[in-house]
Motif scaffolding. Structure first.
Motif, PDB file in Angstrom:
ATOM      1  N   THR A 181     128.932  36.903 150.880  1.00 60.44           N
ATOM      2  CA  THR A 181     129.747  35.976 150.098  1.00 60.44           C
ATOM      3  C   THR A 181     129.083  35.695 148.754  1.00 60.44           C
ATOM      4  O   THR A 181     127.866  35.850 148.609  1.00 60.44           O
ATOM      5  N   PRO A 182     129.841  35.250 147.759  1.00 62.89           N
ATOM      6  CA  PRO A 182     129.217  34.825 146.500  1.00 62.89           C
ATOM      7  C   PRO A 182     128.160  33.750 146.718  1.00 62.89           C
ATOM      8  O   PRO A 182     127.124  33.733 146.046  1.00 62.89           O
ATOM      9  N   GLU A 183     128.409  32.844 147.678  1.00 64.95           N
ATOM     10  CA  GLU A 183     127.463  31.761 147.941  1.00 64.95           C
ATOM     11  C   GLU A 183     126.109  32.303 148.394  1.00 64.95           C
ATOM     12  O   GLU A 183     125.051  31.743 148.042  1.00 64.95           O
ATOM     13  N   LEU A 184     126.111  33.391 149.173  1.00 70.02           N
ATOM     14  CA  LEU A 184     124.864  34.030 149.600  1.00 70.02           C
ATOM     15  C   LEU A 184     124.047  34.448 148.389  1.00 70.02           C
ATOM     16  O   LEU A 184     122.828  34.201 148.321  1.00 70.02           O
ATOM     17  N   PHE A 185     124.697  35.056 147.407  1.00 66.88           N
ATOM     18  CA  PHE A 185     123.989  35.593 146.252  1.00 66.88           C
ATOM     19  C   PHE A 185     123.571  34.495 145.268  1.00 66.88           C
ATOM     20  O   PHE A 185     122.580  34.652 144.556  1.00 66.88           O
ATOM     21  N   VAL A 186     124.318  33.402 145.224  1.00 69.29           N
ATOM     22  CA  VAL A 186     123.879  32.243 144.440  1.00 69.29           C
ATOM     23  C   VAL A 186     122.594  31.683 145.047  1.00 69.29           C
ATOM     24  O   VAL A 186     121.620  31.381 144.337  1.00 69.29           O
ATOM     25  N   GLU A 187     122.580  31.559 146.365  1.00 69.79           N
ATOM     26  CA  GLU A 187     121.382  31.067 147.051  1.00 69.79           C
ATOM     27  C   GLU A 187     120.198  31.997 146.802  1.00 69.79           C
ATOM     28  O   GLU A 187     119.072  31.534 146.543  1.00 69.79           O
ATOM     29  N   GLU A 188     120.432  33.304 146.858  1.00 69.09           N
ATOM     30  CA  GLU A 188     119.348  34.251 146.628  1.00 69.09           C
ATOM     31  C   GLU A 188     118.805  34.136 145.209  1.00 69.09           C
ATOM     32  O   GLU A 188     117.585  34.189 144.997  1.00 69.09           O
ATOM     33  N   PHE A 189     119.682  33.986 144.243  1.00 72.34           N
ATOM     34  CA  PHE A 189     119.231  33.834 142.854  1.00 72.34           C
ATOM     35  C   PHE A 189     118.233  32.685 142.736  1.00 72.34           C
ATOM     36  O   PHE A 189     117.161  32.825 142.129  1.00 72.34           O
ATOM     37  N   HIS A 190     118.576  31.549 143.299  1.00 73.05           N
ATOM     38  CA  HIS A 190     117.688  30.400 143.171  1.00 73.05           C
ATOM     39  C   HIS A 190     116.404  30.589 143.982  1.00 73.05           C
ATOM     40  O   HIS A 190     115.350  30.065 143.587  1.00 73.05           O
ATOM     41  N   ALA A 191     116.473  31.352 145.071  1.00 71.29           N
ATOM     42  CA  ALA A 191     115.254  31.663 145.820  1.00 71.29           C
ATOM     43  C   ALA A 191     114.303  32.494 144.965  1.00 71.29           C
ATOM     44  O   ALA A 191     113.090  32.254 144.940  1.00 71.29           O
ATOM     45  N   VAL A 192     114.852  33.471 144.232  1.00 70.84           N
ATOM     46  CA  VAL A 192     114.037  34.305 143.338  1.00 70.84           C
ATOM     47  C   VAL A 192     113.473  33.464 142.210  1.00 70.84           C
ATOM     48  O   VAL A 192     112.263  33.499 141.921  1.00 70.84           O
ATOM     49  N   ARG A 193     114.326  32.709 141.555  1.00 67.37           N
ATOM     50  CA  ARG A 193     113.896  31.879 140.433  1.00 67.37           C
ATOM     51  C   ARG A 193     112.787  30.914 140.855  1.00 67.37           C
ATOM     52  O   ARG A 193     111.763  30.767 140.164  1.00 67.37           O
ATOM     53  N   ALA A 228     126.679  29.273 137.136  1.00 67.82           N
ATOM     54  CA  ALA A 228     126.800  28.337 136.014  1.00 67.82           C
ATOM     55  C   ALA A 228     127.773  27.199 136.292  1.00 67.82           C
ATOM     56  O   ALA A 228     127.569  26.082 135.778  1.00 67.82           O
ATOM     57  N   VAL A 229     128.828  27.435 137.066  1.00 69.88           N
ATOM     58  CA  VAL A 229     129.781  26.345 137.316  1.00 69.88           C
ATOM     59  C   VAL A 229     129.150  25.215 138.116  1.00 69.88           C
ATOM     60  O   VAL A 229     129.651  24.081 138.103  1.00 69.88           O
ATOM     61  N   LEU A 230     128.028  25.499 138.783  1.00 65.06           N
ATOM     62  CA  LEU A 230     127.320  24.470 139.546  1.00 65.06           C
ATOM     63  C   LEU A 230     126.349  23.674 138.678  1.00 65.06           C
ATOM     64  O   LEU A 230     125.697  22.750 139.163  1.00 65.06           O
ATOM     65  N   ARG A 231     126.259  24.037 137.403  1.00 63.77           N
ATOM     66  CA  ARG A 231     125.445  23.338 136.412  1.00 63.77           C
ATOM     67  C   ARG A 231     123.981  23.178 136.828  1.00 63.77           C
ATOM     68  O   ARG A 231     123.447  22.050 136.847  1.00 63.77           O
ATOM     69  N   PRO A 232     123.296  24.257 137.154  1.00 61.80           N
ATOM     70  CA  PRO A 232     121.873  24.129 137.477  1.00 61.80           C
ATOM     71  C   PRO A 232     121.117  23.591 136.274  1.00 61.80           C
ATOM     72  O   PRO A 232     121.379  23.991 135.133  1.00 61.80           O
ATOM     73  N   PRO A 233     120.178  22.679 136.465  1.00 62.45           N
ATOM     74  CA  PRO A 233     119.572  21.971 135.333  1.00 62.45           C
ATOM     75  C   PRO A 233     118.784  22.835 134.369  1.00 62.45           C
ATOM     76  O   PRO A 233     118.652  22.483 133.198  1.00 62.45           O
ATOM     77  N   GLY A 234     118.241  23.985 134.788  1.00 59.53           N
ATOM     78  CA  GLY A 234     117.401  24.774 133.903  1.00 59.53           C
ATOM     79  C   GLY A 234     118.099  25.857 133.121  1.00 59.53           C
ATOM     80  O   GLY A 234     117.471  26.558 132.316  1.00 59.53           O
ATOM     81  N   LEU A 235     119.398  26.016 133.314  1.00 61.28           N
ATOM     82  CA  LEU A 235     120.122  27.098 132.654  1.00 61.28           C
ATOM     83  C   LEU A 235     120.351  26.783 131.189  1.00 61.28           C
ATOM     84  O   LEU A 235     120.922  25.747 130.845  1.00 61.28           O
ATOM     85  N   GLY A 255     135.911  25.512 133.488  1.00 56.54           N
ATOM     86  CA  GLY A 255     135.700  24.348 132.634  1.00 56.54           C
ATOM     87  C   GLY A 255     134.431  23.583 132.961  1.00 56.54           C
ATOM     88  O   GLY A 255     133.959  22.780 132.156  1.00 56.54           O
ATOM     89  N   ALA A 256     133.853  23.859 134.141  1.00 58.14           N
ATOM     90  CA  ALA A 256     132.620  23.172 134.545  1.00 58.14           C
ATOM     91  C   ALA A 256     131.381  23.765 133.880  1.00 58.14           C
ATOM     92  O   ALA A 256     130.315  23.154 133.917  1.00 58.14           O
ATOM     93  N   ILE A 257     131.488  24.962 133.292  1.00 53.23           N
ATOM     94  CA  ILE A 257     130.328  25.590 132.655  1.00 53.23           C
ATOM     95  C   ILE A 257     130.001  24.836 131.370  1.00 53.23           C
ATOM     96  O   ILE A 257     130.848  24.688 130.492  1.00 53.23           O
ATOM     97  N   ALA A 258     128.751  24.392 131.281  1.00 54.73           N
ATOM     98  CA  ALA A 258     128.377  23.498 130.186  1.00 54.73           C
ATOM     99  C   ALA A 258     127.276  24.060 129.301  1.00 54.73           C
ATOM    100  O   ALA A 258     126.632  23.313 128.566  1.00 54.73           O
ATOM    101  N   VAL A 259     127.049  25.372 129.357  1.00 54.45           N
ATOM    102  CA  VAL A 259     126.010  25.984 128.518  1.00 54.45           C
ATOM    103  C   VAL A 259     126.659  26.979 127.565  1.00 54.45           C
ATOM    104  O   VAL A 259     127.769  27.478 127.818  1.00 54.45           O
ATOM    105  N   PRO A 260     125.989  27.301 126.451  1.00 54.90           N
ATOM    106  CA  PRO A 260     126.523  28.327 125.543  1.00 54.90           C
ATOM    107  C   PRO A 260     126.769  29.629 126.301  1.00 54.90           C
ATOM    108  O   PRO A 260     125.913  30.080 127.072  1.00 54.90           O
TER     109      PRO A 260
END
Length: 301
Positions: free
Chosen positions: A83-95, A119-126, A235-240
């Motif tokens: 699922t996309p959620e699996l890969f979002v979780e993996e990204f943050h595990a790597v980071r 990005a739609v989840l607005r992670p603070p470091g992006l 619309g939730a994406i808040a970064v350039p």
């Protein structure tokens, strides 16, 4: 540049990571994390983006997403595991494993879809998001593929239709017809770049992720991503955000327009005489556009 490879834990598995550091690092520049496509196509074909390390003086991180490349393969995992959620979780595990708190994110094809999911989840470091050659929904992707397919020679279209109806999508005639689409809309470089060939070979050797989430090829989508869309969440994406594509891209303007229309302040760039792998077809131009965008959104800018 110097290159280090390592693995980091993800759940009970391992994710393989490639870290490129510049010989002459510049202070104040955030690292760039690159998300490859597929899903399941591994990092090889986007490896040349690491040249930005020496060209910009910043760290560039690639990794093979779970299920492909040098990371743990899970050919027996059920379809609903991927699922996309699996890969979002993996990204943050790597980071997190790399100790990266503030960063730029670039995704190519499926990687751009994944980047948007992050990005739609607005992670603070992006700090910024580059979406490269990606659709905002698979409905738009399939409609674009149908339009491009209709431009193929009649005998090529007939071969595709015949084998898809018969379920013989591994027949040499079908594969040859598929290649006609690829040389027009996926990668127009002849001969095909070695990095791209490596990626395809590893996917074909173990196609679990690609076949489960996508399907047998780029334009015959049967997998679990078939209904995917992120349009109503953009619309939730808040970064350039920078959206790039190629003139002859299988990701046609209709597929990526929702990113530009719905992400506040997003802008776009189209590379002439390029297709889906713009970074392989116009490597210097591609990296220059990305480098300028990253520089404009570093903390020191």
């Amino acid at each position: 540049m110097s290159v280090e490879t390592r693995t980091v834990p993800f759940r009970e598995h391992e994710t393989w990571v490639r870290i490129a550091d510049p010989d002459e690092p510049r202070g104040g520049l955030l690292p760039l994390i690159v998300l490859h496509g597929g899903p399941g196509m591994a990092h090889n074909y986007v490896r040349n983006i690491a040249e930005l390390a020496d060209e910009t003086g910043r760290r560039v991180v690639h990794y093979d997403q779970i299920g492909c490349g040098n990371s743990t393969h899970l050919p027996d995992a059920p379809a609903d595991f991927w699922t996309p959620e699996l890969f979002v979780e993996e990204f943050h595990a790597v980071r997190s494993a790399l100790g990266i708190e503030h960063y730029h994110l670039l995704g190519q094809s499926w990687g751009g879809m994944l980047g948007a999911e992050i990005a739609v989840l607005r992670p603070p470091g992006l700090a910024s998001l580059s979406i490269c050659n990606s659709p905002a929904s698979m409905e738009l992707w399939m409609a674009a593929a149908a339009e491009l397919r209709a431009q193929l020679p009649p005998e090529t279209q007939a071969a595709l239709d015949r084998h898809e109806e018969a379920g013989t999508v591994t027949d040499p005639e079908y594969l040859a017809a598929t290649e006609e689409f690829y040389v027009r809309h996926v990668c127009r470089v002849v001969p095909t770049p070695k990095d791209f060939v490596e990626t395809v070979e590893q996917m074909e050797a173990e196609p679990t992720v690609y076949h489960t989430m996508n399907g047998p090829n780029e334009f015959y989508v049967l997998g679990t991503l078939r209904e995917w869309s992120i349009i109503d969440r953009l619309g939730a994406i808040a970064v350039p955000t920078l959206v790039v594509a190629g003139e002859f891209d299988e990701a046609t303007p209709a597929t990526w327009a929702p990113f530009v229309e719905n992400i506040p302040g997003a802008r776009s760039h189209v590379f002439p005489d390029a297709s889906h792998c713009s970074h392989l077809e116009k490597p210097e131009e591609f990296r220059a556009v990305i480098a300028d965008f990253l520089a404009a959104n570093d903390p020191t800018a």
